[in-house]
Structure formats: structure tokens, C-alpha cells
Enzyme design. Sequence first.
Site, PDB file in Angstrom:
ATOM      1  N   PHE A  15      -1.861 -11.401  -2.121  1.00 48.99           N
ATOM      2  CA  PHE A  15      -1.161 -10.905  -0.944  1.00 48.99           C
ATOM      3  C   PHE A  15      -1.467 -11.760   0.285  1.00 48.99           C
ATOM      4  CE2 PHE A  15      -1.254  -7.140  -3.607  1.00 48.99           C
ATOM      5  CZ  PHE A  15      -0.026  -6.541  -3.371  1.00 48.99           C
ATOM      6  N   ASP A  16      -0.415 -12.141   0.992  1.00 51.84           N
ATOM      7  CA  ASP A  16      -0.553 -12.697   2.329  1.00 51.84           C
ATOM      8  C   ASP A  16      -1.081 -11.575   3.226  1.00 51.84           C
ATOM      9  OD1 ASP A  16      -0.075 -14.400   4.625  1.00 51.84           O
ATOM     10  OD2 ASP A  16       1.709 -13.184   5.000  1.00 51.84           O
ATOM     11  N   LEU A  17      -1.653 -11.916   4.375  1.00 52.50           N
ATOM     12  CA  LEU A  17      -2.210 -10.898   5.267  1.00 52.50           C
ATOM     13  C   LEU A  17      -1.246 -10.562   6.417  1.00 52.50           C
ATOM     14  CD1 LEU A  17      -4.569  -9.057   6.067  1.00 52.50           C
ATOM     15  CD2 LEU A  17      -5.607 -11.023   7.232  1.00 52.50           C
ATOM     16  N   ASP A  18      -1.055 -11.500   7.339  1.00 53.22           N
ATOM     17  CA  ASP A  18      -0.205 -11.259   8.510  1.00 53.22           C
ATOM     18  C   ASP A  18       1.253 -11.128   8.097  1.00 53.22           C
ATOM     19  OD1 ASP A  18      -2.365 -11.524  10.370  1.00 53.22           O
ATOM     20  OD2 ASP A  18      -2.257 -13.696  10.139  1.00 53.22           O
TER      21      ASP A  18
END
Length: 223
Positions: A15-18
Site C-alpha cells: 500500500f502507498d501511504l499518502d
Amino acid sequence: MEKEKLDKMYDICFFDLDGTIIDSSPGITNSVMYALEKFGIEETEREKLYKFIGPPLTDSFARFYGFDDEKSWKAVEYYREYYQDTGIFECSVYPGFEKSLKGLKEAGKRLFVATSKPEVYARRIIEHFDLDQYFEYVAGMELDGGRGSKAEVIGYLIDTCRMQDKKRILMIGDREHDVLGAKQEGLDCMGVLYGFGNREELEKAGAVYVAGTPEDIAGIILK
């Protein structure tokens, strides 16, 4: 139309964060405004700075304000003056996202974070929102600029956790950088529409699947 079913099974999710896990726009834009003010640049349109969310900061200062390498890194230093104590927690987890994490975890999926944000900051955010109970590892860039691209972060995560079959890994993110970085490392990518990218950007970059909401992520993967 979003694809409602995966073409194959994935055991591991990156998963990407931002823009994928958290809405980090208040903290990031406040930090960018703080940095630009140091150079006598005043930006009052917050949405104009959303383009800073996702890509490496040095790239964005160079691309959008014409800063050279030295000036871009100085801008990053100013950015971090504000971000490291204040801006870092000016964010929120997207409603429904934790529900997806729970569903995926209960189904036996292995979950990881792969972000272009400095790893030390990403870990603080994940722990702050008590999401570390779901993720096995949080990978990000280094403060000195190392692992500066999404592909480098993904490659580092794969190597560090000794993953073998890339075909079983799905990257999930909201910007073209997530999709392109995943493709560079041989991974499929699911784009999300609730973050800071859009369908055209994600599909042009090559997203294999598209989720409209945080809940749709688990819904599509587990169907």
C-alpha cells in the site's frame, strides 16, 4: 467501470501511504507553504499544491517552481522543519480503509506499506493511527534521498522481506508513480480514485484494476 474481480490471486498487498491510506493534504500543503515562504513565494491556493502529494519532494520543487538541485534540497530542509513535528500528524485515515485492512488480514493476506515518504515519518504515522497491527513492514525513502523513487522502495521491500513470486504481489496506490514503479519492478497495480490522482492518470500509467472507495479494495481482492 471498475473491474469487479481480479484476474488472478494475490497473497501480498503493498500500500502507498499518502492518498491511499491517509489524507495527508493538510500537513503536506502546510509544509510546502512554509518552505516556499522561505524563498519569498506565497501560495494561497491549497489545492494547487496537491500535486506535491505522492512524488519525491525534490522532483516537485524542481518541476513546479524551477528550483535547481541545491535549491530543491534546501526547500526540502525547510519543509521538514514544519513537517517533522507538526505537519506529520495533520492527516487522517480515509473512512473505511481500516475495514478493508481487517478484511484482508482476516483472509490471510500479507500487508505492507511502500511509500515515497521518508520511512522514519511513515512508521510514525502508521504507529500513531495504530495501523501497525496490520502491516508486517513499512518501507520508504531515506532522509538523504536514497530510495527516492517508488520503484526503488518497492524493490527494497521485496529484497528486505525476501519475497520470491512477484506475480503474487499487488501494489495499491493513487498516483501514476505507484503504477509505474510497480510495473518497473514487475508487479501489477490497483489504482484508487479517492486519493489525489484520477482515472485517466491511473489507466494511462497502466493500472490493472481500479477501486473507487477504500472499501472497494478488499471487496475486489477478496471476490
